[in-house]
Design a protein around this motif. Sequence first.
Motif, PDB file in Angstrom:
ATOM      1  N   ASP A 195       0.812  -1.208   0.000  1.00  0.00           N
ATOM      2  CA  ASP A 195       0.000   0.000   0.000  1.00  0.00           C
ATOM      3  C   ASP A 195       0.857   1.276   0.000  1.00  0.00           C
ATOM      4  O   ASP A 195       2.027   1.247   0.406  1.00  0.00           O
ATOM      5  CB  ASP A 195      -0.847  -0.007   1.287  1.00  0.00           C
ATOM      6  CG  ASP A 195      -2.054   0.878   1.203  1.00  0.00           C
ATOM      7  OD1 ASP A 195      -3.157   0.355   0.979  1.00  0.00           O
ATOM      8  OD2 ASP A 195      -1.899   2.109   1.374  1.00  0.00           O
ATOM      9  N   GLN A 196       0.236   2.385  -0.376  1.00  0.00           N
ATOM     10  CA  GLN A 196       0.896   3.695  -0.280  1.00  0.00           C
ATOM     11  C   GLN A 196       1.278   3.999   1.174  1.00  0.00           C
ATOM     12  O   GLN A 196       2.214   4.750   1.423  1.00  0.00           O
ATOM     13  CB  GLN A 196      -0.035   4.801  -0.813  1.00  0.00           C
ATOM     14  CG  GLN A 196      -0.237   4.778  -2.328  1.00  0.00           C
ATOM     15  CD  GLN A 196      -1.387   3.880  -2.771  1.00  0.00           C
ATOM     16  OE1 GLN A 196      -1.919   3.070  -2.019  1.00  0.00           O
ATOM     17  NE2 GLN A 196      -1.759   4.013  -4.039  1.00  0.00           N
ATOM     18  N   GLU A 255       3.651  -6.416  -5.871  1.00  0.00           N
ATOM     19  CA  GLU A 255       3.091  -5.218  -6.502  1.00  0.00           C
ATOM     20  C   GLU A 255       3.231  -4.031  -5.557  1.00  0.00           C
ATOM     21  O   GLU A 255       2.885  -4.126  -4.370  1.00  0.00           O
ATOM     22  CB  GLU A 255       1.587  -5.407  -6.766  1.00  0.00           C
ATOM     23  CG  GLU A 255       1.247  -6.418  -7.824  1.00  0.00           C
ATOM     24  CD  GLU A 255       1.182  -5.817  -9.232  1.00  0.00           C
ATOM     25  OE1 GLU A 255       1.406  -4.592  -9.381  1.00  0.00           O
ATOM     26  OE2 GLU A 255       0.912  -6.587 -10.167  1.00  0.00           O
ATOM     27  N   LEU A 256       3.697  -2.902  -6.097  1.00  0.00           N
ATOM     28  CA  LEU A 256       3.780  -1.676  -5.318  1.00  0.00           C
ATOM     29  C   LEU A 256       2.726  -0.690  -5.819  1.00  0.00           C
ATOM     30  O   LEU A 256       2.604  -0.472  -7.031  1.00  0.00           O
ATOM     31  CB  LEU A 256       5.170  -1.040  -5.463  1.00  0.00           C
ATOM     32  CG  LEU A 256       6.311  -1.595  -4.595  1.00  0.00           C
ATOM     33  CD1 LEU A 256       6.529  -3.080  -4.798  1.00  0.00           C
ATOM     34  CD2 LEU A 256       7.607  -0.832  -4.861  1.00  0.00           C
ATOM     35  N   CYS A 257       1.969  -0.109  -4.885  1.00  0.00           N
ATOM     36  CA  CYS A 257       0.968   0.894  -5.252  1.00  0.00           C
ATOM     37  C   CYS A 257       1.663   2.250  -5.398  1.00  0.00           C
ATOM     38  O   CYS A 257       2.336   2.709  -4.475  1.00  0.00           O
ATOM     39  CB  CYS A 257      -0.106   0.997  -4.175  1.00  0.00           C
ATOM     40  SG  CYS A 257      -1.081  -0.505  -3.955  1.00  0.00           S
ATOM     41  N   THR A 288       5.986   2.878   1.236  1.00  0.00           N
ATOM     42  CA  THR A 288       5.917   1.742   0.307  1.00  0.00           C
ATOM     43  C   THR A 288       7.301   1.148   0.082  1.00  0.00           C
ATOM     44  O   THR A 288       7.494  -0.078   0.163  1.00  0.00           O
ATOM     45  CB  THR A 288       5.314   2.186  -1.051  1.00  0.00           C
ATOM     46  OG1 THR A 288       3.991   2.672  -0.833  1.00  0.00           O
ATOM     47  CG2 THR A 288       5.264   1.029  -2.042  1.00  0.00           C
ATOM     48  N   ILE A 289       8.267   2.022  -0.177  1.00  0.00           N
ATOM     49  CA  ILE A 289       9.630   1.536  -0.448  1.00  0.00           C
ATOM     50  C   ILE A 289      10.212   0.837   0.786  1.00  0.00           C
ATOM     51  O   ILE A 289      10.824  -0.239   0.676  1.00  0.00           O
ATOM     52  CB  ILE A 289      10.543   2.713  -0.888  1.00  0.00           C
ATOM     53  CG1 ILE A 289      10.134   3.187  -2.286  1.00  0.00           C
ATOM     54  CG2 ILE A 289      12.015   2.300  -0.870  1.00  0.00           C
ATOM     55  CD1 ILE A 289      10.375   2.177  -3.401  1.00  0.00           C
ATOM     56  N   ALA A 336       8.744  -2.517   1.088  1.00  0.00           N
ATOM     57  CA  ALA A 336       9.244  -3.384   0.020  1.00  0.00           C
ATOM     58  C   ALA A 336      10.653  -3.881   0.353  1.00  0.00           C
ATOM     59  O   ALA A 336      10.976  -5.054   0.109  1.00  0.00           O
ATOM     60  CB  ALA A 336       9.239  -2.636  -1.311  1.00  0.00           C
ATOM     61  N   ILE A 337      11.474  -2.998   0.919  1.00  0.00           N
ATOM     62  CA  ILE A 337      12.822  -3.412   1.322  1.00  0.00           C
ATOM     63  C   ILE A 337      12.736  -4.508   2.392  1.00  0.00           C
ATOM     64  O   ILE A 337      13.388  -5.555   2.292  1.00  0.00           O
ATOM     65  CB  ILE A 337      13.631  -2.197   1.843  1.00  0.00           C
ATOM     66  CG1 ILE A 337      13.956  -1.241   0.684  1.00  0.00           C
ATOM     67  CG2 ILE A 337      14.912  -2.651   2.551  1.00  0.00           C
ATOM     68  CD1 ILE A 337      14.488   0.123   1.130  1.00  0.00           C
ATOM     69  N   ASP A 338      11.899  -4.276   3.392  1.00  0.00           N
ATOM     70  CA  ASP A 338      11.759  -5.261   4.483  1.00  0.00           C
ATOM     71  C   ASP A 338      11.229  -6.596   3.951  1.00  0.00           C
ATOM     72  O   ASP A 338      11.742  -7.664   4.309  1.00  0.00           O
ATOM     73  CB  ASP A 338      10.789  -4.728   5.555  1.00  0.00           C
ATOM     74  CG  ASP A 338      11.400  -3.590   6.361  1.00  0.00           C
ATOM     75  OD1 ASP A 338      12.611  -3.315   6.206  1.00  0.00           O
ATOM     76  OD2 ASP A 338      10.657  -2.964   7.144  1.00  0.00           O
TER      77      ASP A 338
END
Length: 193
Positions: free
Chosen positions: A63-64, A120-122, A134-135, A138-140
């Motif tokens: 999510d954002q 998927e990234l929003c 978000t980033i 995603a890294i974690d």
Amino acid sequence: MQIIHDFLTVNEYSRPGRKLNEVLGVVLHWTANVYANAKETRDYFESKKTGMGGYASAHYIIDQNGLIVAAVPEYEVAYHTGSSLRDPKSGKVYTDEARRLFGKYASESSSPNICTIGVELCPKDNEGNFTDATINSAIDLCADILTRYGLAADRLITHHDVVGWKDCPKLWTEKPALFEAFKLSVAEKMLRG
Ligand SMILES: [Zn+2]
């Protein structure tokens, strides 16, 4: 890292229920929809089960606000990186890089969907930029997945680098240096634990 498990119903179009053959990489995507958050994207994948909208899904949607929704169990196939069109550079369905990483699964008769986890990234805007939240998630998440499967950060790949013709995620297709920086952040996270 906060993960909500909200798995899709098993169905032909977004959660076939088939087991992954093995895990050789993690494929990064953007949803290309600034108006949908992670839950809404998950519900969009769920709506595919009617058969009215083709095949699509991913294992995780971020999510954002950084919340992670798990839509397909990671040991099952999701439909995020298959292709029937040819990569313009290699002239084959999958890129040279995809065939190097995924071998026999990236071929005319098979798909990297059976050996990869899709994330998927929003985006926060139409240019494809992502929020820091978000980033960071995603890294974690990527560091956690790679560590559990004994893979290095060079096993992260964009959808664009698997199929070539696909502009996904838009930001990292246009600015590959930012994806290299992302991979470095994941590698650092894996070292720190
Ligand atoms: Zn994609």
